[in-house]
Design a protein around this motif. Structure first.
Motif, mmCIF file in Angstrom:
data_model
loop_
_atom_site.group_PDB
_atom_site.id
_atom_site.type_symbol
_atom_site.label_atom_id
_atom_site.label_comp_id
_atom_site.label_asym_id
_atom_site.label_seq_id
_atom_site.Cartn_x
_atom_site.Cartn_y
_atom_site.Cartn_z
ATOM 1 N N GLU A 53 0.830 -1.207 0.000
ATOM 2 C CA GLU A 53 0.000 0.000 0.000
ATOM 3 C C GLU A 53 0.863 1.255 0.000
ATOM 4 O OE1 GLU A 53 -3.717 2.078 2.409
ATOM 5 O OE2 GLU A 53 -2.795 0.251 3.183
ATOM 6 N N ARG A 54 1.999 1.225 0.700
ATOM 7 C CA ARG A 54 2.909 2.376 0.691
ATOM 8 C C ARG A 54 3.369 2.672 -0.733
ATOM 9 N NH1 ARG A 54 5.200 4.680 4.973
ATOM 10 N NH2 ARG A 54 7.070 5.212 3.784
ATOM 11 N N TYR B 78 0.138 7.465 -5.907
ATOM 12 C CA TYR B 78 -1.182 8.089 -5.943
ATOM 13 C C TYR B 78 -1.212 9.486 -5.320
ATOM 14 C CZ TYR B 78 -5.976 9.137 -4.540
ATOM 15 O OH TYR B 78 -7.167 9.765 -4.323
ATOM 16 N N LEU B 79 -0.558 9.677 -4.165
ATOM 17 C CA LEU B 79 -0.685 10.933 -3.426
ATOM 18 C C LEU B 79 -0.208 12.163 -4.205
ATOM 19 C CD1 LEU B 79 0.140 9.828 0.225
ATOM 20 C CD2 LEU B 79 -2.088 10.338 -0.789
ATOM 21 N N ARG C 16 -6.790 10.883 5.930
ATOM 22 C CA ARG C 16 -7.617 9.916 5.226
ATOM 23 C C ARG C 16 -8.985 9.878 5.891
ATOM 24 N NH1 ARG C 16 -5.241 3.997 3.712
ATOM 25 N NH2 ARG C 16 -6.616 3.526 1.971
ATOM 26 N N LEU D 59 0.551 4.233 -2.624
ATOM 27 C CA LEU D 59 0.279 5.607 -2.214
ATOM 28 C C LEU D 59 1.360 6.568 -2.691
ATOM 29 C CD1 LEU D 59 -1.128 5.052 1.393
ATOM 30 C CD2 LEU D 59 -2.380 5.845 -0.625
ATOM 31 N N TRP E 68 -8.281 10.532 0.548
ATOM 32 C CA TRP E 68 -7.218 11.411 1.020
ATOM 33 C C TRP E 68 -7.556 12.855 0.693
ATOM 34 C CZ3 TRP E 68 -3.225 9.932 4.058
ATOM 35 C CH2 TRP E 68 -2.993 8.555 4.170
#
Length: 279
Positions: free
Chosen positions: A130-131, A137-138, A253, A134, A258
C-alpha cells in the motif's frame, strides 16, 4: 484502511495503549503536571474506551469542555514536532463532531459527550504494497488540490468554492485560507478571468512524500504560481504574484479518501503592485 482504530482493535492492544499514554504524559512538552485534572479526564476516557468497569467521573460537562481544548492544544503542538518514536496518536473530540465526520459508530464509548480516538502513528503500520501504491497516488492528490485552488481564483469575482470539495477538508485550515483569499479579492473586485488574454497560470513541479501513516501523510512540493490580478473597478492589472516556492501539505484519510487539511508555504517575496503608467 480506517483513519482510526475501531473498538475491537483498540481493546486488543489495551496494554500497549496504556503504556503509550503513560509515555506521552511523561513528556514535559505534553504534560508538565501529568496528574492534573485534564490528563485525568483523558485517562478516564481511555478507561471508558477499553471497557473498564466502574469508571467514575466527577467532572461536569463544562469542565470536560475546558479540558478538551487544553488537551487538544497540547497534543497538537507535540504531534507537529514529534518524530517516529510514538506508536499511537490520541485525539479527544466532541462526540457530535466525530459522528458527523463518520469517525465513530453509534456504539463508540463516550464520556461526558467526548470520545478518545486512537490511530497508528508509525509509517510501518501501512503495508509495504500500500505504501508503494500511495507513493504513486498521493502526488495526484496534491496536483488536483493545487489546480482546485487555482480554479477558485479563476472564477472570481464570483465566489465558487465547489472545486475544493473533492480535495480539501472543508473545516480545515487550508480550505479556510483559500476561502478568505477568495472573499478578500471578491470584495476588492479582483479577478484572473479578465482580460480574456490574462496569462495567469500555475504548475506543480515536484512532489515528495515525507511521512505516511494509515491515517495521514506529510508531503513537500515545489510549485510555480503566476497570478496576474486584474481590478474590475480600476480596469487594469493591479498586482502580480510570481513565485516558485516549496510547500508543505498535511493530508488525512477520511472515509477512505485522502484530503488536504493544511497547506503551508513561505510568505511571498516583496512584489511591487502594478501602478498606472504616467501619461
Amino acid at each position: 484502511m480506517a483513519q482510526y482504530l475501531d473498538v475491537k482493535e483498540i481493546r486488543q492492544q489495551a496494554t500497549e495503549l496504556r503504556s503509550a499514554l503513560d509515555d506521552l504524559l511523561a513528556r514535559p512538552r505534553v504534560a508538565q503536571r501529568p496528574r492534573s485534572r485534564q490528563w485525568l479526564f483523558v485517562r478516564l476516557c481511555l478507561d471508558t474506551l477499553l471497557g473498564k468497569r466502574g469508571v467514575r467521573c466527577s467532572f461536569t460537562r463544562t469542565q470536560a469542555t475546558q479540558y478538551k481544548f487544553e488537551v487538544e492544544e497540547r497534543l497538537r503542538r507535540f504531534y507537529l514536532g514529534a518524530g517516529r518514536s510514538i506508536p499511537f496518536v490520541f485525539t479527544l473530540m466532541d462526540r457530535q463532531r466525530a459522528s458527523a465526520l463518520q469517525l465513530v459508530p453509534d456504539n463508540y464509548p463516550t464520556l461526558l459527550g467526548y470520545v478518545l480516538l486512537v490511530g497508528h502513528a508509525r509509517p510501518e503500520f501501512v503495508p509495504r504494497a500500500e505504501r508503494a501504491e500511495l507513493r504513486d497516488y498521493l502526488p495526484s492528490v496534491i496536483d488536483a488540490a493545487a489546480h482546485a485552488e487555482f480554479a477558485v481564483y479563476k472564477r472570481l469575482p464570483q465566489i465558487d468554492l465547489s472545486p475544493l470539495a473533492d480535495c480539501f477538508v472543508v473545516d480545515g485550515p487550508a480550505y479556510q485560507r483559500i476561502k478568505n483569499i477568495a472573499e478578500e479579492h471578491h470584495q476588492d473586485g479582483k479577478t484572473l478571468a479578465e482580460p480574456s488574454y490574462n496569462p495567469s497560470t500555475m504548475r506543480v513541479l515536484s512532489v515528495k512524500l515525507v511521512e505516511l501513516s494509515s491515517s495521514s501523510a506529510f508531503i513537500r512540493s515545489k510549485e510555480y504560481w503566476y497570478l496576474r490580478w486584474w481590478s474590475l473597478p480600476k480596469n487594469r492589472y493591479v498586482y502580480v504574484y510570481n513565485q516558485t516556492s516549496s510547500q508543505r501539505y498535511f493530508l488525512i484519510r477520511r472515509a477512505g479518501k485522502w484530503l488536504v487539511e493544511a497547506n503551508a508555504y513561505p510568505s511571498p517575496r516583496a512584489t511591487t503592485p502594478l501602478r498606472k503608467p504616467k501619461l
